[in-house]
Design a protein around this motif. Structure first.
Motif, PDB file in Angstrom:
ATOM      1  N   UNK A  16       0.817  -1.215   0.000  1.00  0.00           N
ATOM      2  CA  UNK A  16       0.000   0.000   0.000  1.00  0.00           C
ATOM      3  C   UNK A  16       0.850   1.264   0.000  1.00  0.00           C
ATOM      4  N   UNK A  17       1.950   1.262   0.757  1.00  0.00           N
ATOM      5  CA  UNK A  17       2.820   2.442   0.821  1.00  0.00           C
ATOM      6  C   UNK A  17       3.432   2.734  -0.552  1.00  0.00           C
ATOM      7  N   UNK A  18       3.831   1.689  -1.283  1.00  0.00           N
ATOM      8  CA  UNK A  18       4.399   1.885  -2.620  1.00  0.00           C
ATOM      9  C   UNK A  18       3.362   2.450  -3.580  1.00  0.00           C
ATOM     10  N   UNK A  19       2.151   1.915  -3.506  1.00  0.00           N
ATOM     11  CA  UNK A  19       1.082   2.385  -4.386  1.00  0.00           C
ATOM     12  C   UNK A  19       0.751   3.837  -4.074  1.00  0.00           C
ATOM     13  N   UNK A  20       0.624   4.170  -2.794  1.00  0.00           N
ATOM     14  CA  UNK A  20       0.305   5.541  -2.395  1.00  0.00           C
ATOM     15  C   UNK A  20       1.410   6.504  -2.819  1.00  0.00           C
ATOM     16  N   UNK A  21       2.657   6.101  -2.636  1.00  0.00           N
ATOM     17  CA  UNK A  21       3.780   6.946  -3.051  1.00  0.00           C
ATOM     18  C   UNK A  21       3.740   7.215  -4.548  1.00  0.00           C
ATOM     19  N   UNK A  22       3.442   6.193  -5.321  1.00  0.00           N
ATOM     20  CA  UNK A  22       3.380   6.352  -6.777  1.00  0.00           C
ATOM     21  C   UNK A  22       2.204   7.240  -7.202  1.00  0.00           C
ATOM     22  N   UNK A  23       1.043   7.038  -6.557  1.00  0.00           N
ATOM     23  CA  UNK A  23      -0.137   7.849  -6.884  1.00  0.00           C
ATOM     24  C   UNK A  23       0.122   9.314  -6.564  1.00  0.00           C
ATOM     25  N   UNK A  24       0.696   9.593  -5.389  1.00  0.00           N
ATOM     26  CA  UNK A  24       0.962  10.974  -5.015  1.00  0.00           C
ATOM     27  C   UNK A  24       2.026  11.599  -5.902  1.00  0.00           C
ATOM     28  N   UNK A  25       2.977  10.810  -6.345  1.00  0.00           N
ATOM     29  CA  UNK A  25       4.044  11.319  -7.205  1.00  0.00           C
ATOM     30  C   UNK A  25       3.543  11.599  -8.621  1.00  0.00           C
ATOM     31  N   UNK A  26       2.754  10.700  -9.160  1.00  0.00           N
ATOM     32  CA  UNK A  26       2.281  10.831 -10.544  1.00  0.00           C
ATOM     33  C   UNK A  26       0.932  11.529 -10.639  1.00  0.00           C
ATOM     34  N   UNK A  27       0.097  11.311  -9.650  1.00  0.00           N
ATOM     35  CA  UNK A  27      -1.251  11.859  -9.682  1.00  0.00           C
ATOM     36  C   UNK A  27      -2.229  10.833 -10.218  1.00  0.00           C
ATOM     37  N   UNK A  28      -3.481  10.952  -9.829  1.00  0.00           N
ATOM     38  CA  UNK A  28      -4.536  10.046 -10.262  1.00  0.00           C
ATOM     39  C   UNK A  28      -5.793  10.873 -10.447  1.00  0.00           C
ATOM     40  N   UNK A  29      -6.425  10.737 -11.597  1.00  0.00           N
ATOM     41  CA  UNK A  29      -7.648  11.480 -11.879  1.00  0.00           C
ATOM     42  C   UNK A  29      -8.769  10.482 -12.113  1.00  0.00           C
ATOM     43  N   UNK A  30      -9.873  10.690 -11.423  1.00  0.00           N
ATOM     44  CA  UNK A  30     -11.063   9.875 -11.609  1.00  0.00           C
ATOM     45  C   UNK A  30     -12.165  10.834 -12.039  1.00  0.00           C
ATOM     46  N   UNK A  31     -12.801  10.540 -13.155  1.00  0.00           N
ATOM     47  CA  UNK A  31     -13.849  11.420 -13.667  1.00  0.00           C
ATOM     48  C   UNK A  31     -15.089  10.597 -13.978  1.00  0.00           C
ATOM     49  N   UNK A  32     -16.239  11.177 -13.757  1.00  0.00           N
ATOM     50  CA  UNK A  32     -17.483  10.494 -14.066  1.00  0.00           C
ATOM     51  C   UNK A  32     -18.645  11.463 -14.088  1.00  0.00           C
ATOM     52  N   UNK A  33     -19.678  11.087 -14.800  1.00  0.00           N
ATOM     53  CA  UNK A  33     -20.883  11.905 -14.898  1.00  0.00           C
ATOM     54  C   UNK A  33     -22.080  11.059 -14.486  1.00  0.00           C
ATOM     55  N   UNK A  34     -23.001  11.676 -13.778  1.00  0.00           N
ATOM     56  CA  UNK A  34     -24.259  11.029 -13.410  1.00  0.00           C
ATOM     57  C   UNK A  34     -25.368  11.837 -14.068  1.00  0.00           C
ATOM     58  N   UNK A  35     -26.178  11.168 -14.866  1.00  0.00           N
ATOM     59  CA  UNK A  35     -27.296  11.849 -15.532  1.00  0.00           C
ATOM     60  C   UNK A  35     -28.587  11.148 -15.148  1.00  0.00           C
TER      61      UNK A  35
END
Length: 103
Positions: A16-35
């Protein structure tokens, strides 16, 4: 072979620490629309955008809204001192006016 940062073995799944470090370093964008539609009539559209990144990464991308939002950031000490002096002057003027009104 062991990696210096994170100390993981080659081929081992990241923790988990490796994944979190990578996400914070690179960034992660989640986008979605609800209609919500009723008989082909659009009643409501909600656009959701989520960015997970370190502060440094966000600033590098030009995102720094929290620094200018008064609800999230405190005024600088100099601004507080100026505001404090202005309020004290106003209080003195009101006290003088109250004393003169009593005479």
């Amino acid at each position: 072979m062991m990696e210096q940062q994170g100390l993981r073995h080659q081929g081992a799944s990241p923790n988990l620490a490796d994944v979190l470090e990578r996400v914070l370093d690179k960034g992660l964008i989640i986008a979605g629309d609800i209609k919500i539609n009723l008989l082909d009539i659009e009643l409501l559209t909600i656009k959701l955008r989520l960015l997970v990144a370190s502060v440094d990464k966000a600033k590098a991308m030009g995102i720094d809204w929290w620094e200018h939002d008064p609800a999230l950031s405190h005024p600088r000490p100099r601004q507080l001192a100026v505001e404090n002096a202005r309020l004290r002057k106003k209080i003195r003027a009101l006290e003088v006016a109250a004393l003169e009104a009593r005479r």
